[in-house]
Design a protein around this motif. Structure first.
Motif, mmCIF file in Angstrom:
data_model
loop_
_atom_site.group_PDB
_atom_site.id
_atom_site.type_symbol
_atom_site.label_atom_id
_atom_site.label_comp_id
_atom_site.label_asym_id
_atom_site.label_seq_id
_atom_site.Cartn_x
_atom_site.Cartn_y
_atom_site.Cartn_z
ATOM 1 N N ALA A 18 0.779 -1.069 -0.082
ATOM 2 C CA ALA A 18 0.041 0.002 0.118
ATOM 3 C C ALA A 18 0.728 1.335 0.110
ATOM 4 C CB ALA A 18 -0.927 0.021 1.278
ATOM 5 N N VAL A 19 1.884 1.131 0.617
ATOM 6 C CA VAL A 19 2.804 2.445 0.877
ATOM 7 C C VAL A 19 3.549 2.534 -0.484
ATOM 8 C CG1 VAL A 19 4.937 3.321 1.727
ATOM 9 C CG2 VAL A 19 3.169 2.053 3.359
ATOM 10 N N LEU A 20 4.075 1.232 -1.134
ATOM 11 C CA LEU A 20 4.727 1.646 -2.258
ATOM 12 C C LEU A 20 3.812 1.857 -3.622
ATOM 13 C CD1 LEU A 20 6.872 -1.630 -2.342
ATOM 14 C CD2 LEU A 20 7.611 0.629 -2.075
ATOM 15 N N ALA A 21 2.647 1.633 -3.415
ATOM 16 C CA ALA A 21 1.397 2.081 -4.463
ATOM 17 C C ALA A 21 1.075 3.605 -4.680
ATOM 18 C CB ALA A 21 0.132 1.171 -4.178
ATOM 19 N N ILE A 22 1.395 4.134 -3.285
ATOM 20 C CA ILE A 22 1.158 5.807 -3.196
ATOM 21 C C ILE A 22 1.575 6.535 -4.232
ATOM 22 C CG2 ILE A 22 1.367 7.928 -1.702
ATOM 23 C CD1 ILE A 22 0.953 5.689 0.609
ATOM 24 N N PRO A 23 3.086 6.311 -4.791
ATOM 25 C CA PRO A 23 3.432 7.291 -5.797
ATOM 26 C C PRO A 23 2.790 7.153 -7.129
ATOM 27 C CG PRO A 23 5.319 6.199 -4.468
ATOM 28 C CD PRO A 23 3.875 5.709 -4.005
ATOM 29 N N PHE A 24 2.015 5.837 -7.122
ATOM 30 C CA PHE A 24 1.460 5.593 -8.627
ATOM 31 C C PHE A 24 0.094 5.866 -8.440
ATOM 32 C CE2 PHE A 24 4.984 2.592 -7.642
ATOM 33 C CZ PHE A 24 5.785 2.845 -9.078
ATOM 34 N N ALA A 25 -0.505 5.749 -7.289
ATOM 35 C CA ALA A 25 -2.119 6.149 -7.139
ATOM 36 C C ALA A 25 -2.418 7.416 -7.273
ATOM 37 C CB ALA A 25 -2.562 5.194 -6.036
ATOM 38 N N VAL A 26 -1.455 8.225 -6.455
ATOM 39 C CA VAL A 26 -1.827 9.450 -5.865
ATOM 40 C C VAL A 26 -1.790 10.531 -7.365
ATOM 41 C CG1 VAL A 26 -1.143 11.692 -4.808
ATOM 42 C CG2 VAL A 26 -1.109 9.494 -3.710
ATOM 43 N N PRO A 27 -0.953 10.342 -8.232
ATOM 44 C CA PRO A 27 -0.931 11.278 -9.510
ATOM 45 C C PRO A 27 -2.369 10.857 -10.231
ATOM 46 C CG PRO A 27 0.921 10.315 -9.335
ATOM 47 C CD PRO A 27 0.277 9.594 -8.199
ATOM 48 N N THR A 28 -2.829 9.602 -10.230
ATOM 49 C CA THR A 28 -4.053 9.237 -10.899
ATOM 50 C C THR A 28 -5.238 9.795 -10.202
ATOM 51 O OG1 THR A 28 -3.024 7.090 -11.648
ATOM 52 C CG2 THR A 28 -5.248 7.626 -11.938
ATOM 53 N N ILE A 29 -5.284 9.710 -8.938
ATOM 54 C CA ILE A 29 -6.279 10.081 -8.154
ATOM 55 C C ILE A 29 -6.429 11.909 -8.270
ATOM 56 C CG2 ILE A 29 -7.253 10.633 -5.775
ATOM 57 C CD1 ILE A 29 -6.221 7.900 -5.167
ATOM 58 N N TRP A 30 -5.321 12.448 -8.309
ATOM 59 C CA TRP A 30 -5.133 13.880 -8.354
ATOM 60 C C TRP A 30 -5.706 14.265 -9.981
ATOM 61 C CZ3 TRP A 30 -3.080 17.643 -11.696
ATOM 62 C CH2 TRP A 30 -3.051 18.874 -11.074
ATOM 63 N N MET A 31 -5.391 13.543 -10.928
ATOM 64 C CA MET A 31 -5.573 13.696 -12.105
ATOM 65 C C MET A 31 -7.299 13.960 -12.285
ATOM 66 S SD MET A 31 -5.086 11.796 -15.690
ATOM 67 C CE MET A 31 -5.861 10.473 -15.081
#
Length: 279
Positions: A18-31
């Motif tokens: 879950a921690v490692l997924a943050i850099p990948f998930a956050v930009p998509t969520i922000w977009m």
């Protein structure tokens, strides 16, 4: 005690992922979140993820500013056609290299694999000259042919070969006893068993075609023929400034379908790579 240890390890693993997924998930969520914001709120300081005044105006503007619907259809049909051609060619090539013994097979396969080592930028100029002489510039044929018979097809052939090598030889012998030749064995025995590998190849090839940017930029000049990666760069106002909310809305519509397909087919994707010897 063992069950408690196993549960603890699984919990720690999930937390780490879950921690490692943050850099990948956050930009998509922000977009996605920024695509429903009014333009001034995108640059608001301090930045916020959500907005009190959500709007879908940017999504409508994406279709009125340029022929985005037509460009969307272009990307879909090109990616589907390239995927189908690659599945056919790579499955035949992979079967031939894996199950048919002929002089120089390994050397020829190494020559084919060198296609993965040649950057597309190196071949873009000679290919442009070839397609120009054939009268195919500003058409979709270069995008279809270059991708379907280029590096994605080489990688797909490698995956299919690795899968077919692992199939028991007894299956082919049983097919020959039933009167099947090479085409029949490939079509009726090997292909049905290769569904995991075919799924992995389909996803990789579809993504390679869907994300293609250099080739459309070189071969296409008419906006109605553009594909999505090329279209995303054209959302600028009369002064050349980026229309960020409209661009983010278009990017969201571009990314989400592929994301959904991958989430649905991820099990087949992982299984296909595992059975192909790529771990």
């Amino acid at each position: 005690m063992s069950n408690r240890t196993s549960w603890l390890r699984r919990t720690l693993l999930v937390a780490a992922l879950a921690v490692l997924a943050i850099p990948f998930a956050v930009p998509t969520i922000w977009m996605v979140a920024a695509s429903i914001k009014p333009l001034p709120e995108i640059f608001k300081a301090p930045p916020s993820l959500w907005t009190e005044h959500p709007t879908l105006a940017a999504y409508g503007e994406a279709f009125t500013f340029q022929p985005f619907a037509r460009q969307y259809v272009n990307s879909v049909y090109i990616a589907v056609l390239v995927t189908l051609i690659t599945l056919l060619v790579s499955s035949m090539a992979g079967y031939a290299f894996a199950r048919i013994r002929f002089p120089g097979a390994n050397a020829l396969f190494l020559v084919v694999l060198t296609g993965l080592l040649v950057p597309s930028e190196v071949t873009i100029v000679p290919l442009f000259q070839v397609f120009k002489r054939a009268g195919l510039i500003n058409t979709h044929w270069p995008l279809i042919l270059v991708t379907a018979f280029g590096a994605p097809c080489v990688l797909a052939s490698f995956i299919m070969r690795q899968f077919f090598i692992a199939l028991p030889a007894e299956l082919e012998e049983a097919g020959r006893l039933d009167g099947l030749g090479r085409p029949g064995i490939w079509w009726r025995i090997c292909l049905p068993l290769a569904r995991p590998a075919l799924s992995a190849v389909a996803i990789l090839t579809f993504l390679a075609s869907w994300n293609l940017y250099l080739e459309p930029t070189v071969y296409l000049t008419s906006p109605e023929l553009f594909t999505l990666p090329q279209a995303l760069t054209r959302f600028t106002d009369a002064y050349g400034a980026d229309m960020w909310n409209t661009q983010l809305a278009a990017a969201t519509m571009t990314v989400l379908p592929v994301l959904i397909v991958f989430v649905i087919a991820q099990r087949q994707f992982v299984e296909g790579l595992a059975h192909s010897g790529l771990k």
